[in-house]
Design a protein around this motif. Sequence first.
Motif, PDB file in Angstrom:
ATOM      1  N   LYS A  57       9.281  51.912  58.339  1.00 20.20           N
ATOM      2  CA  LYS A  57       9.873  53.250  58.124  1.00 20.20           C
ATOM      3  C   LYS A  57       9.245  53.906  56.889  1.00 20.20           C
ATOM      4  O   LYS A  57       8.851  55.067  56.927  1.00 20.20           O
ATOM      5  CB  LYS A  57      11.390  53.139  57.955  1.00 20.20           C
ATOM      6  CG  LYS A  57      12.105  54.479  57.960  1.00 20.20           C
ATOM      7  CD  LYS A  57      13.581  54.368  57.643  1.00 20.20           C
ATOM      8  CE  LYS A  57      14.412  53.862  58.781  1.00 20.20           C
ATOM      9  NZ  LYS A  57      14.466  54.762  59.951  1.00 20.20           N
ATOM     10  N   THR A  91       5.690  54.963  57.606  1.00 22.32           N
ATOM     11  CA  THR A  91       5.672  56.132  58.508  1.00 22.32           C
ATOM     12  C   THR A  91       6.015  57.401  57.727  1.00 22.32           C
ATOM     13  O   THR A  91       5.340  58.425  57.863  1.00 22.32           O
ATOM     14  CB  THR A  91       6.656  55.925  59.686  1.00 22.32           C
ATOM     15  OG1 THR A  91       6.345  54.698  60.343  1.00 22.32           O
ATOM     16  CG2 THR A  91       6.549  57.059  60.694  1.00 22.32           C
ATOM     17  N   HIS A  92       7.065  57.343  56.899  1.00 24.56           N
ATOM     18  CA  HIS A  92       7.437  58.496  56.047  1.00 24.56           C
ATOM     19  C   HIS A  92       6.263  58.909  55.166  1.00 24.56           C
ATOM     20  O   HIS A  92       5.926  60.086  55.063  1.00 24.56           O
ATOM     21  CB  HIS A  92       8.594  58.117  55.109  1.00 24.56           C
ATOM     22  CG  HIS A  92       9.947  58.198  55.732  1.00 24.56           C
ATOM     23  ND1 HIS A  92      10.326  59.195  56.603  1.00 24.56           N
ATOM     24  CD2 HIS A  92      11.045  57.392  55.593  1.00 24.56           C
ATOM     25  CE1 HIS A  92      11.576  59.014  56.980  1.00 24.56           C
ATOM     26  NE2 HIS A  92      12.037  57.920  56.388  1.00 24.56           N
ATOM     27  N   GLN A 135      10.451  58.403  62.965  1.00 21.19           N
ATOM     28  CA  GLN A 135      10.883  58.043  61.606  1.00 21.19           C
ATOM     29  C   GLN A 135      12.284  57.439  61.624  1.00 21.19           C
ATOM     30  O   GLN A 135      12.588  56.533  60.849  1.00 21.19           O
ATOM     31  CB  GLN A 135      10.847  59.274  60.699  1.00 21.19           C
ATOM     32  CG  GLN A 135       9.426  59.743  60.413  1.00 21.19           C
ATOM     33  CD  GLN A 135       9.383  60.897  59.428  1.00 21.19           C
ATOM     34  OE1 GLN A 135       9.595  60.712  58.252  1.00 21.19           O
ATOM     35  NE2 GLN A 135       9.087  62.091  59.903  1.00 21.19           N
ATOM     36  N   GLU A 136      13.125  57.916  62.541  1.00 21.40           N
ATOM     37  CA  GLU A 136      14.492  57.375  62.639  1.00 21.40           C
ATOM     38  C   GLU A 136      14.498  55.941  63.162  1.00 21.40           C
ATOM     39  O   GLU A 136      15.251  55.104  62.672  1.00 21.40           O
ATOM     40  CB  GLU A 136      15.339  58.254  63.586  1.00 21.40           C
ATOM     41  CG  GLU A 136      15.872  59.514  62.956  1.00 21.40           C
ATOM     42  CD  GLU A 136      16.384  60.493  64.012  1.00 21.40           C
ATOM     43  OE1 GLU A 136      16.819  60.036  65.094  1.00 21.40           O
ATOM     44  OE2 GLU A 136      16.329  61.716  63.757  1.00 21.40           O
ATOM     45  N   TYR A 142       8.037  63.208  66.030  1.00 17.13           N
ATOM     46  CA  TYR A 142       7.763  62.545  64.751  1.00 17.13           C
ATOM     47  C   TYR A 142       9.071  62.194  64.022  1.00 17.13           C
ATOM     48  O   TYR A 142       9.184  61.137  63.408  1.00 17.13           O
ATOM     49  CB  TYR A 142       6.898  63.442  63.867  1.00 17.13           C
ATOM     50  CG  TYR A 142       5.423  63.403  64.205  1.00 17.13           C
ATOM     51  CD1 TYR A 142       4.929  62.608  65.232  1.00 17.13           C
ATOM     52  CD2 TYR A 142       4.512  64.162  63.476  1.00 17.13           C
ATOM     53  CE1 TYR A 142       3.571  62.580  65.526  1.00 17.13           C
ATOM     54  CE2 TYR A 142       3.135  64.131  63.763  1.00 17.13           C
ATOM     55  CZ  TYR A 142       2.687  63.337  64.794  1.00 17.13           C
ATOM     56  OH  TYR A 142       1.344  63.297  65.071  1.00 17.13           O
ATOM     57  N   GLN A 143      10.048  63.102  64.091  1.00 16.96           N
ATOM     58  CA  GLN A 143      11.331  62.834  63.434  1.00 16.96           C
ATOM     59  C   GLN A 143      12.036  61.647  64.090  1.00 16.96           C
ATOM     60  O   GLN A 143      12.605  60.789  63.414  1.00 16.96           O
ATOM     61  CB  GLN A 143      12.218  64.091  63.475  1.00 16.96           C
ATOM     62  CG  GLN A 143      11.758  65.163  62.488  1.00 16.96           C
ATOM     63  CD  GLN A 143      12.179  66.567  62.884  1.00 16.96           C
ATOM     64  OE1 GLN A 143      12.965  66.760  63.817  1.00 16.96           O
ATOM     65  NE2 GLN A 143      11.649  67.569  62.206  1.00 16.96           N
TER      66      GLN A 143
END
Length: 351
Positions: free
Chosen positions: A90, A93-94, A82-83, A78-79
């Motif tokens: 973005k 998604t956050h 997000q990147e 997931y991280q």
Amino acid sequence: MGVNISAPYIYVCTRMRVRKAKLLPREEYMRMLNMSVAEITRVIEETEYKQEIDELGTAFKGIDLVEVALSWNLAKEYQKIQEIAPGTLKGFTHAYLRRWDIQNVLTILRGKVQGEKPGKIKEILIPAGSLDKVVLDRLLSEESNERIIELLKGHRMFPVLAREFPAAKESGSFSHMENELYKQFYGEILADAKSGIKGASAFLSYIQLEIDIKNAKTLFRLRVDAQTDEDVRDMFVTGGTLSVTDFTSLDSIRDTNEFIDQLKVNFRNESLHALLDELKGQKGSISDIEVRLTRVQLEQMEKMSKRNPFSIHPILVYLEKKKYEVFNLRALARGKESRLPSEKIAEYLVM
């Protein structure tokens, strides 16, 4: 395809489809239903979870190894997404992944009440929201739930936690507080989805679908658990197809077939209609009904993703399907550890 779709959008949405293709197929779960925890761990080690199993293999064994490896992998994935998500994707998604803040904080609060060791609670946390590993570790180190909530001052969840915690502590149940946190979450992401920025309408269509499925699950749960002390209106999430009046009148219908017919009138969704027709005359458990509603949601998401191949939809489809892969593997391992019959475990799998 429109001319205004940028290369980063095309790249990321294509990557999501590649990642989704690597998720475990139904046949693999069916095979695992006949395995032991050790055999399931070996199968998991041959997949996308290999790195975590190898890294954690010296510190954890058996069911604990599976739990921690799955949590680590999901958070890392997931991280990463997000990147790499470009532009407005973005932000969406956050916003969408902030739901994990609610899940993590509630897991910590419940774990503390049940007297669980911090290490045991940590195994199932997914640091994928705005609260990272460092913050979650800090919360875990606190002795009292009051202190945990105090530390969240300044976080968007704090007003609801501060307002609801005293009653939750007194009653011994966090369910009303959980409802209030999710209602706040959906209110915030609906505002993002209605902001009019690029791609927001695709985000909105998905959020509304999720709210519809959530409200449908609540209505079915209320039919099973008619003894709830809560006002049913408090359990309703606004922003979907139903109004609060629709929701309360559906809840008041006692006859199952009449209830299902009325649900069909309220939800104009063919896949949902097909499922509701199947449920007529069936005595399914609430977990079975919830799993089947989740399958309808995932099926609808797939359709949205095909209609909007370079939008937030391919990202959301992958985030959800990846989450359910982890839930399935966890359910399989826990079920086997508890010696549950295979057919019972299968009821909880979203395949």
